[in-house]
Design a protein around this motif. Structure first.
Motif, PDB file in Angstrom:
ATOM      1  N   PHE A 126       6.956   1.468  11.425  1.00  0.00           N
ATOM      2  CA  PHE A 126       8.398   1.266  11.497  1.00  0.00           C
ATOM      3  C   PHE A 126       9.066   2.559  11.969  1.00  0.00           C
ATOM      4  CE2 PHE A 126       6.891  -1.923   8.596  1.00  0.00           C
ATOM      5  CZ  PHE A 126       7.696  -3.034   8.839  1.00  0.00           C
ATOM      6  N   PHE A 127       9.715   2.496  13.135  1.00  0.00           N
ATOM      7  CA  PHE A 127      10.488   3.636  13.613  1.00  0.00           C
ATOM      8  C   PHE A 127      11.935   3.433  13.173  1.00  0.00           C
ATOM      9  CE2 PHE A 127       6.740   3.787  16.257  1.00  0.00           C
ATOM     10  CZ  PHE A 127       6.429   5.132  16.195  1.00  0.00           C
ATOM     11  N   VAL A 128      12.305   4.179  12.146  1.00  0.00           N
ATOM     12  CA  VAL A 128      13.566   3.898  11.468  1.00  0.00           C
ATOM     13  C   VAL A 128      14.700   4.766  11.990  1.00  0.00           C
ATOM     14  CG1 VAL A 128      12.377   3.125   9.378  1.00  0.00           C
ATOM     15  CG2 VAL A 128      13.060   5.540   9.595  1.00  0.00           C
ATOM     16  N   VAL A 129      15.898   4.225  11.861  1.00  0.00           N
ATOM     17  CA  VAL A 129      17.136   4.927  12.218  1.00  0.00           C
ATOM     18  C   VAL A 129      17.718   5.489  10.917  1.00  0.00           C
ATOM     19  CG1 VAL A 129      19.494   4.546  13.046  1.00  0.00           C
ATOM     20  CG2 VAL A 129      17.557   3.520  14.263  1.00  0.00           C
ATOM     21  N   GLY A 130      18.016   6.803  10.905  1.00  0.00           N
ATOM     22  CA  GLY A 130      18.428   7.478   9.682  1.00  0.00           C
ATOM     23  C   GLY A 130      19.576   6.799   8.952  1.00  0.00           C
ATOM     24  N   GLU A 131      20.612   6.419   9.680  1.00  0.00           N
ATOM     25  CA  GLU A 131      21.755   5.831   8.958  1.00  0.00           C
ATOM     26  C   GLU A 131      21.405   4.454   8.394  1.00  0.00           C
ATOM     27  OE1 GLU A 131      25.198   5.785  11.478  1.00  0.00           O
ATOM     28  OE2 GLU A 131      24.403   4.236  12.804  1.00  0.00           O
ATOM     29  N   GLN A 132      20.461   3.762   9.014  1.00  0.00           N
ATOM     30  CA  GLN A 132      19.995   2.488   8.446  1.00  0.00           C
ATOM     31  C   GLN A 132      19.201   2.721   7.159  1.00  0.00           C
ATOM     32  OE1 GLN A 132      22.112   0.387  10.307  1.00  0.00           O
ATOM     33  NE2 GLN A 132      20.444  -0.971   9.665  1.00  0.00           N
ATOM     34  N   VAL A 133      18.429   3.813   7.137  1.00  0.00           N
ATOM     35  CA  VAL A 133      17.676   4.162   5.929  1.00  0.00           C
ATOM     36  C   VAL A 133      18.644   4.399   4.775  1.00  0.00           C
ATOM     37  CG1 VAL A 133      16.108   5.851   4.890  1.00  0.00           C
ATOM     38  CG2 VAL A 133      15.758   5.112   7.256  1.00  0.00           C
ATOM     39  N   GLU A 134      19.792   5.021   5.091  1.00  0.00           N
ATOM     40  CA  GLU A 134      20.786   5.268   4.043  1.00  0.00           C
ATOM     41  C   GLU A 134      21.403   3.964   3.538  1.00  0.00           C
ATOM     42  OE1 GLU A 134      21.962   9.741   5.641  1.00  0.00           O
ATOM     43  OE2 GLU A 134      23.412   8.121   5.916  1.00  0.00           O
ATOM     44  N   PHE A 135      21.521   2.984   4.418  1.00  0.00           N
ATOM     45  CA  PHE A 135      22.062   1.678   3.998  1.00  0.00           C
ATOM     46  C   PHE A 135      21.016   0.847   3.249  1.00  0.00           C
ATOM     47  CE2 PHE A 135      25.192   1.931   7.675  1.00  0.00           C
ATOM     48  CZ  PHE A 135      26.295   2.079   6.857  1.00  0.00           C
ATOM     49  N   PHE A 136      19.745   0.983   3.637  1.00  0.00           N
ATOM     50  CA  PHE A 136      18.688   0.121   3.086  1.00  0.00           C
ATOM     51  C   PHE A 136      17.513   0.948   2.546  1.00  0.00           C
ATOM     52  CE2 PHE A 136      20.920  -2.388   6.284  1.00  0.00           C
ATOM     53  CZ  PHE A 136      21.155  -3.584   5.624  1.00  0.00           C
ATOM     54  N   PRO A 137      17.794   1.835   1.569  1.00  0.00           N
ATOM     55  CA  PRO A 137      16.701   2.684   1.062  1.00  0.00           C
ATOM     56  C   PRO A 137      15.593   1.862   0.413  1.00  0.00           C
ATOM     57  CG  PRO A 137      18.656   2.886  -0.329  1.00  0.00           C
ATOM     58  CD  PRO A 137      19.069   2.094   0.876  1.00  0.00           C
ATOM     59  N   GLY A 138      15.956   0.737  -0.185  1.00  0.00           N
ATOM     60  CA  GLY A 138      14.944  -0.096  -0.847  1.00  0.00           C
ATOM     61  C   GLY A 138      13.929  -0.627   0.149  1.00  0.00           C
ATOM     62  N   PHE A 170      20.089  17.652  14.444  1.00  0.00           N
ATOM     63  CA  PHE A 170      20.818  16.748  13.558  1.00  0.00           C
ATOM     64  C   PHE A 170      20.183  15.356  13.574  1.00  0.00           C
ATOM     65  CE2 PHE A 170      23.837  13.272  13.189  1.00  0.00           C
ATOM     66  CZ  PHE A 170      24.328  13.481  11.908  1.00  0.00           C
ATOM     67  N   GLN A 171      19.943  14.814  14.772  1.00  0.00           N
ATOM     68  CA  GLN A 171      19.397  13.456  14.893  1.00  0.00           C
ATOM     69  C   GLN A 171      18.063  13.318  14.168  1.00  0.00           C
ATOM     70  OE1 GLN A 171      20.617  10.664  16.141  1.00  0.00           O
ATOM     71  NE2 GLN A 171      22.533  11.568  16.841  1.00  0.00           N
ATOM     72  N   ILE A 172      17.199  14.313  14.328  1.00  0.00           N
ATOM     73  CA  ILE A 172      15.861  14.222  13.753  1.00  0.00           C
ATOM     74  C   ILE A 172      15.847  14.674  12.294  1.00  0.00           C
ATOM     75  CG2 ILE A 172      13.458  14.964  14.031  1.00  0.00           C
ATOM     76  CD1 ILE A 172      14.810  13.133  16.284  1.00  0.00           C
ATOM     77  N   GLY A 173      16.513  15.806  12.032  1.00  0.00           N
ATOM     78  CA  GLY A 173      16.500  16.365  10.680  1.00  0.00           C
ATOM     79  C   GLY A 173      17.212  15.481   9.666  1.00  0.00           C
ATOM     80  N   GLN A 177      15.606  13.700   6.373  1.00  0.00           N
ATOM     81  CA  GLN A 177      16.191  13.833   5.044  1.00  0.00           C
ATOM     82  C   GLN A 177      16.459  12.465   4.429  1.00  0.00           C
ATOM     83  OE1 GLN A 177      16.445  16.935   3.620  1.00  0.00           O
ATOM     84  NE2 GLN A 177      16.654  15.607   1.833  1.00  0.00           N
ATOM     85  N   ALA A 178      16.971  11.546   5.245  1.00  0.00           N
ATOM     86  CA  ALA A 178      17.248  10.189   4.740  1.00  0.00           C
ATOM     87  C   ALA A 178      15.958   9.523   4.271  1.00  0.00           C
ATOM     88  CB  ALA A 178      17.913   9.354   5.836  1.00  0.00           C
ATOM     89  N   ILE A 179      14.876   9.745   5.014  1.00  0.00           N
ATOM     90  CA  ILE A 179      13.584   9.144   4.644  1.00  0.00           C
ATOM     91  C   ILE A 179      13.095   9.746   3.316  1.00  0.00           C
ATOM     92  CG2 ILE A 179      11.138   8.933   5.286  1.00  0.00           C
ATOM     93  CD1 ILE A 179      12.076   8.898   8.255  1.00  0.00           C
ATOM     94  N   VAL A 180      13.152  11.056   3.209  1.00  0.00           N
ATOM     95  CA  VAL A 180      12.696  11.723   1.977  1.00  0.00           C
ATOM     96  C   VAL A 180      13.537  11.265   0.790  1.00  0.00           C
ATOM     97  CG1 VAL A 180      12.568  13.964   0.818  1.00  0.00           C
ATOM     98  CG2 VAL A 180      11.696  13.709   3.144  1.00  0.00           C
ATOM     99  N   ASN A 181      14.850  11.198   0.987  1.00  0.00           N
ATOM    100  CA  ASN A 181      15.735  10.766  -0.104  1.00  0.00           C
ATOM    101  C   ASN A 181      15.399   9.349  -0.556  1.00  0.00           C
ATOM    102  OD1 ASN A 181      17.034  13.181   0.115  1.00  0.00           O
ATOM    103  ND2 ASN A 181      18.863  12.369   1.138  1.00  0.00           N
ATOM    104  N   LEU A 186       7.616   8.274  -3.554  1.00  0.00           N
ATOM    105  CA  LEU A 186       6.650   7.690  -2.609  1.00  0.00           C
ATOM    106  C   LEU A 186       6.389   8.632  -1.433  1.00  0.00           C
ATOM    107  CD1 LEU A 186       7.936   4.016  -2.421  1.00  0.00           C
ATOM    108  CD2 LEU A 186       5.944   4.869  -3.666  1.00  0.00           C
ATOM    109  N   SER A 187       7.159   9.701  -1.360  1.00  0.00           N
ATOM    110  CA  SER A 187       7.011  10.637  -0.262  1.00  0.00           C
ATOM    111  C   SER A 187       5.746  11.467  -0.472  1.00  0.00           C
ATOM    112  CB  SER A 187       8.242  11.546  -0.252  1.00  0.00           C
ATOM    113  OG  SER A 187       8.266  12.318   0.897  1.00  0.00           O
TER     114      SER A 187
END
Ligand SMILES: [Zn+2]
Length: 286
Positions: A126-138, A170-173, A177-181, A186-187
């Motif tokens: 899954f190649f995720v988009v950071g702001e989507q990860v923030e919306f759908f962390p579950g 910014f885009q990558i970092g 961060q969103a993924i780690v959060n 599980l990280s």
């Protein structure tokens, strides 16, 4: 003005864009604008500048979709991306491997994708988009829990070509961060692998240098059924199934708009390919 934009995009037949009859500039609109810009040799900013607006009124014939990064097939006659990235194309017991990848999520469709994958004991990437990860962390956690690979697809789906180093970081970092959060406990070292799929498959030499400096490997794809354009469930699964080969990397979407067709097509692809004894693996670079 946005409604007029929808009308103009819809009038460009080969974009396959349907006028949504509202005045929102959605992710789908943005993708259509990018596709249009690419087709006209414009910088794919996703923003409607004057040149884009004028050409929308009177478009040139479409250029072939540019592939700014050389596809594996063009590089030394390689079979596909797997060979380029040194990924196995067969399992040890001789089954052909397919690498399914899903971009632009997570979203409200991710759970359906995960359920289908689980039914076939399939692993994917899954190649995720950071702001989507923030919306759908579950959903991100579910991906990791099920043993899938998570890669970086930028923070807000910006094109990484031609951006400053600061914007790139910014885009990558921010996505890291969103993924780690979201991942929390599980990280792990293993699932913190740095795989980058640039939005629109676009990166210039500078962006490639920035990515390398951050320790990222670029992962594109072999087969793109353009499922985000919603060409019909059957068109998506037929395209994938007729372009399959051992080690193939397939691009699909679990976000960025209505993914109903992608989910239905995935069901067919999983069923057909498992009947052909394909194994579904996640990307883990050696
Ligand atoms: Zn994308």
């Amino acid at each position: 003005l946005v409604q007029e934009l929808h009308r103009r995009l819809a009038s460009v037949g080969w974009l396959g864009y349907k006028d949504p009859d509202h005045d929102l500039y959605t992710e789908e609109t943005r993708k259509a604008v990018v596709a249009f810009q690419l087709s006209q040799g414009l910088h794919p900013s996703g923003e409607v500048d004057e040149a884009t607006w004028e050409l929308l009124g009177d478009p040139n014939p479409p250029l072939a979709t540019p592939t700014p990064l050389p596809s594996a097939i063009d590089v030394m006659g390689m079979e596909g991306l797997a060979e380029l990235l040194n990924l196995p194309t067969y399992t040890e017991d001789g089954r052909p491997i397919v690498y399914l990848t899903f971009d632009d999520g997570p979203s409200e469709y991710t759970q359906q994708v995960l359920d289908l994958l689980a039914r076939y004991d399939a692993r994917a990437t899954f190649f995720v988009v950071g702001e989507q990860v923030e919306f759908f962390p579950g959903a991100l956690r579910m991906e990791l829990q099920a043993g899938h690979t998570v890669g970086n697809h930028s923070y807000d789906h910006a094109s990484l070509a031609g951006i400053s180093q600061e914007a790139f970081l910014f885009q990558i970092g921010q996505t890291e961060q969103a993924i780690v959060n979201a991942a929390g406990d599980l990280s792990t070292h293993e699932n913190n692998a740095r795989y980058l799929r640039p939005p629109y498959g676009l990166a210039d030499d500078t962006a490639l240098l920035y990515a390398a400096a951050l320790g990222y490997d670029i992962v594109l794809w072999d087969v793109d059924p353009q499922d985000w354009r919603r060409p019909g469930t059957r068109a998506i699964s037929d395209y994938i199934l007729s372009n399959i080969f051992p080690g193939v990397v397939v691009l699909m979407h679990d976000g960025g708009g209505d993914c109903t067709q992608s989910v239905q097509a995935l069901a067919t692809v999983l069923s057909e390919l498992s009947a052909q004894h394909y194994a579904f693996h996640r990307i883990v670079l050696p």
